[in-house]
Design a protein around this motif. Structure first.
Motif, PDB file in Angstrom:
ATOM      1  N   CYS A 130       0.820  -1.209   0.000  1.00 35.63           N
ATOM      2  CA  CYS A 130       0.000   0.000   0.000  1.00 35.63           C
ATOM      3  C   CYS A 130       0.858   1.266   0.000  1.00 35.63           C
ATOM      4  O   CYS A 130       0.424   2.303  -0.504  1.00 35.63           O
ATOM      5  N   MET A 131       2.070   1.187   0.536  1.00 35.59           N
ATOM      6  CA  MET A 131       2.962   2.343   0.645  1.00 35.59           C
ATOM      7  C   MET A 131       3.769   2.623  -0.618  1.00 35.59           C
ATOM      8  O   MET A 131       4.412   3.671  -0.724  1.00 35.59           O
ATOM      9  N   LEU A 132       3.787   1.701  -1.581  1.00 32.58           N
ATOM     10  CA  LEU A 132       4.759   1.767  -2.664  1.00 32.58           C
ATOM     11  C   LEU A 132       4.756   3.097  -3.408  1.00 32.58           C
ATOM     12  O   LEU A 132       5.819   3.653  -3.707  1.00 32.58           O
ATOM     13  N   ASN A 133       3.598   3.615  -3.738  1.00 37.00           N
ATOM     14  CA  ASN A 133       3.563   4.903  -4.448  1.00 37.00           C
ATOM     15  C   ASN A 133       4.027   6.049  -3.568  1.00 37.00           C
ATOM     16  O   ASN A 133       4.554   7.050  -4.053  1.00 37.00           O
ATOM     17  N   GLN A 134       3.844   5.910  -2.263  1.00 36.24           N
ATOM     18  CA  GLN A 134       4.251   6.947  -1.328  1.00 36.24           C
ATOM     19  C   GLN A 134       5.773   7.021  -1.209  1.00 36.24           C
ATOM     20  O   GLN A 134       6.324   8.092  -0.914  1.00 36.24           O
ATOM     21  N   LEU A 135       6.466   5.927  -1.436  1.00 34.62           N
ATOM     22  CA  LEU A 135       7.928   5.905  -1.285  1.00 34.62           C
ATOM     23  C   LEU A 135       8.616   6.862  -2.251  1.00 34.62           C
ATOM     24  O   LEU A 135       9.731   7.325  -1.991  1.00 34.62           O
ATOM     25  N   LYS A 136       7.934   7.174  -3.338  1.00 32.90           N
ATOM     26  CA  LYS A 136       8.517   8.080  -4.337  1.00 32.90           C
ATOM     27  C   LYS A 136       8.705   9.491  -3.778  1.00 32.90           C
ATOM     28  O   LYS A 136       9.460  10.287  -4.349  1.00 32.90           O
ATOM     29  N   ASP A 137       8.023   9.790  -2.685  1.00 33.10           N
ATOM     30  CA  ASP A 137       8.120  11.132  -2.097  1.00 33.10           C
ATOM     31  C   ASP A 137       9.365  11.306  -1.230  1.00 33.10           C
ATOM     32  O   ASP A 137       9.575  12.387  -0.682  1.00 33.10           O
ATOM     33  N   TYR A 138      10.176  10.247  -1.107  1.00 35.73           N
ATOM     34  CA  TYR A 138      11.364  10.291  -0.244  1.00 35.73           C
ATOM     35  C   TYR A 138      12.611   9.883  -1.035  1.00 35.73           C
ATOM     36  O   TYR A 138      13.212   8.833  -0.786  1.00 35.73           O
ATOM     37  N   PRO A 139      13.020  10.681  -2.011  1.00 36.04           N
ATOM     38  CA  PRO A 139      14.147  10.293  -2.869  1.00 36.04           C
ATOM     39  C   PRO A 139      15.476  10.181  -2.130  1.00 36.04           C
ATOM     40  O   PRO A 139      16.397   9.521  -2.625  1.00 36.04           O
ATOM     41  N   ASP A 140      15.598  10.800  -0.962  1.00 35.56           N
ATOM     42  CA  ASP A 140      16.860  10.764  -0.227  1.00 35.56           C
ATOM     43  C   ASP A 140      16.932   9.626   0.786  1.00 35.56           C
ATOM     44  O   ASP A 140      17.927   9.489   1.498  1.00 35.56           O
ATOM     45  N   THR A 141      15.884   8.820   0.851  1.00 39.78           N
ATOM     46  CA  THR A 141      15.852   7.696   1.781  1.00 39.78           C
ATOM     47  C   THR A 141      15.982   6.390   1.022  1.00 39.78           C
ATOM     48  O   THR A 141      15.357   6.200  -0.022  1.00 39.78           O
ATOM     49  N   GLU A 142      16.764   5.481   1.557  1.00 39.00           N
ATOM     50  CA  GLU A 142      16.966   4.161   0.977  1.00 39.00           C
ATOM     51  C   GLU A 142      15.979   3.194   1.630  1.00 39.00           C
ATOM     52  O   GLU A 142      15.992   3.013   2.848  1.00 39.00           O
ATOM     53  N   PHE A 143      15.106   2.584   0.821  1.00 40.61           N
ATOM     54  CA  PHE A 143      14.108   1.651   1.334  1.00 40.61           C
ATOM     55  C   PHE A 143      14.501   0.209   1.004  1.00 40.61           C
ATOM     56  O   PHE A 143      14.812  -0.104  -0.147  1.00 40.61           O
ATOM     57  N   HIS A 144      14.442  -0.645   2.022  1.00 34.72           N
ATOM     58  CA  HIS A 144      14.679  -2.073   1.834  1.00 34.72           C
ATOM     59  C   HIS A 144      13.429  -2.829   2.269  1.00 34.72           C
ATOM     60  O   HIS A 144      13.063  -2.801   3.449  1.00 34.72           O
ATOM     61  N   ILE A 145      12.762  -3.482   1.304  1.00 34.84           N
ATOM     62  CA  ILE A 145      11.569  -4.277   1.583  1.00 34.84           C
ATOM     63  C   ILE A 145      11.998  -5.735   1.722  1.00 34.84           C
ATOM     64  O   ILE A 145      12.517  -6.329   0.774  1.00 34.84           O
ATOM     65  N   LEU A 146      11.779  -6.328   2.894  1.00 39.32           N
ATOM     66  CA  LEU A 146      12.154  -7.708   3.171  1.00 39.32           C
ATOM     67  C   LEU A 146      10.884  -8.550   3.299  1.00 39.32           C
ATOM     68  O   LEU A 146      10.088  -8.345   4.216  1.00 39.32           O
ATOM     69  N   PHE A 147      10.690  -9.480   2.369  1.00 37.55           N
ATOM     70  CA  PHE A 147       9.501 -10.326   2.328  1.00 37.55           C
ATOM     71  C   PHE A 147       9.926 -11.741   2.691  1.00 37.55           C
ATOM     72  O   PHE A 147      10.719 -12.364   1.981  1.00 37.55           O
ATOM     73  N   GLY A 148       9.389 -12.278   3.792  1.00 39.67           N
ATOM     74  CA  GLY A 148       9.745 -13.614   4.249  1.00 39.67           C
ATOM     75  C   GLY A 148       8.622 -14.615   4.076  1.00 39.67           C
ATOM     76  O   GLY A 148       7.455 -14.316   4.333  1.00 39.67           O
ATOM     77  N   ALA A 149       8.989 -15.835   3.625  1.00 42.00           N
ATOM     78  CA  ALA A 149       8.022 -16.927   3.479  1.00 42.00           C
ATOM     79  C   ALA A 149       8.780 -18.244   3.544  1.00 42.00           C
ATOM     80  O   ALA A 149      10.018 -18.272   3.473  1.00 42.00           O
TER      81      ALA A 149
END
Length: 243
Positions: A130-149
């Motif tokens: 749900c946040m993915l489009n919002q992440l574009k508003d933070y170009p100076d932040t490095e995002f790491h999405i960790l999906f576990g299964a």
């Protein structure tokens, strides 16, 4: 003050993994709904008991704006003998149900540190989608999405996460604990092992945790040992109930 109630109608019920269904609803009354990415809603399910049967699910919508949306998307994981599982897995399009919300604080603040880790297991990745489009508003932040299964077949929304990771500051990491052989673009083990490999630092990092309560507790303990405070860790557990 009573919580606002919204009537929604099921429009789509799709099995997206062997144990997960995606359900899409449209808003009937009122016809619009506003939320903040990362929040959840509570469904008031029909049952034979005296007290309302409520179950909460993260909002998984993927849209440009969360204001005045006309639909709601959730993902529901299978729970053996679970009343909610029985209802949602067998629900037919057209059925109507009431929800309340939105609730929750698993949201992004206006200002973020240098790195943000979005750690989830199973349907715990729904708020991150749900946040993915919002992440574009933070170009100076490095995002790491960790999906576990446990297995690759248990993962979903992969195209959405991979598409987001085409941006220079977004990285998507899949962690599989039981898959053999391991796909080339995945890490072996649990999400906490992958997170630890980044050497998280309370001075520069913010960590979000959502999903299996054991994972949430394990990672929170790991971060406490690294001197992370409560303001640097946002967490939400998924408690699975049969009743």
């Amino acid at each position: 003050m009573p919580l606002p109630t919204f009537r929604v109608q099921l429009t789509e019920n799709q099995q997206i993994t062997p144990k997960v269904h995606k359900l899409v609803f449209k808003f009937v009354e009122p016809q619009h709904f506003t939320y903040v990415p990362g929040q959840f809603v509570s469904f008031i399910l029909p049952h034979d008991g005296d007290k309302p049967l409520k179950r909460s699910y993260s909002i998984a919508n993927l849209e440009q704006s969360p204001e005045n949306t006309q639909y709601l998307e959730i993902v529901v994981a299978y729970v053996e003998s679970g009343k909610a599982t029985e209802f949602f897995f067998n629900a037919e399009p057209g059925v109507e149900i009431d929800i309340t919300g939105p609730f929750g604080l698993l949201c992004l603040p206006k200002e973020l540190p240098r790195r943000v880790f979005l750690v989830g297991t199973g349907t715990g990745v729904a708020p991150y989608r749900c946040m993915l489009n919002q992440l574009k508003d933070y170009p100076d932040t490095e995002f790491h999405i960790l999906f576990g299964a446990q297995f690759e077949e248990d993962m979903f929304y992969l195209d959405d996460f991979k598409h987001a990771a085409e941006q220079d500051n977004i990285f998507f990491h899949r962690c599989l604990s039981r898959q053999e052989p391991l796909p080339t673009d995945c890490s072996k083990g649990y999400v906490q092992h992958k997170l630890e490999s980044f050497e998280p630092n309370p001075e520069t990092d913010l960590v979000y945790l959502c999903g299996n309560p054991n994972m949430v507790d394990d990672v929170f303990s790991l971060l406490k040992n690294k001197e992370f405070g409560v303001k640097q860790v946002k967490r939400e557990k998924y408690v699975f109930s049969k009743y």
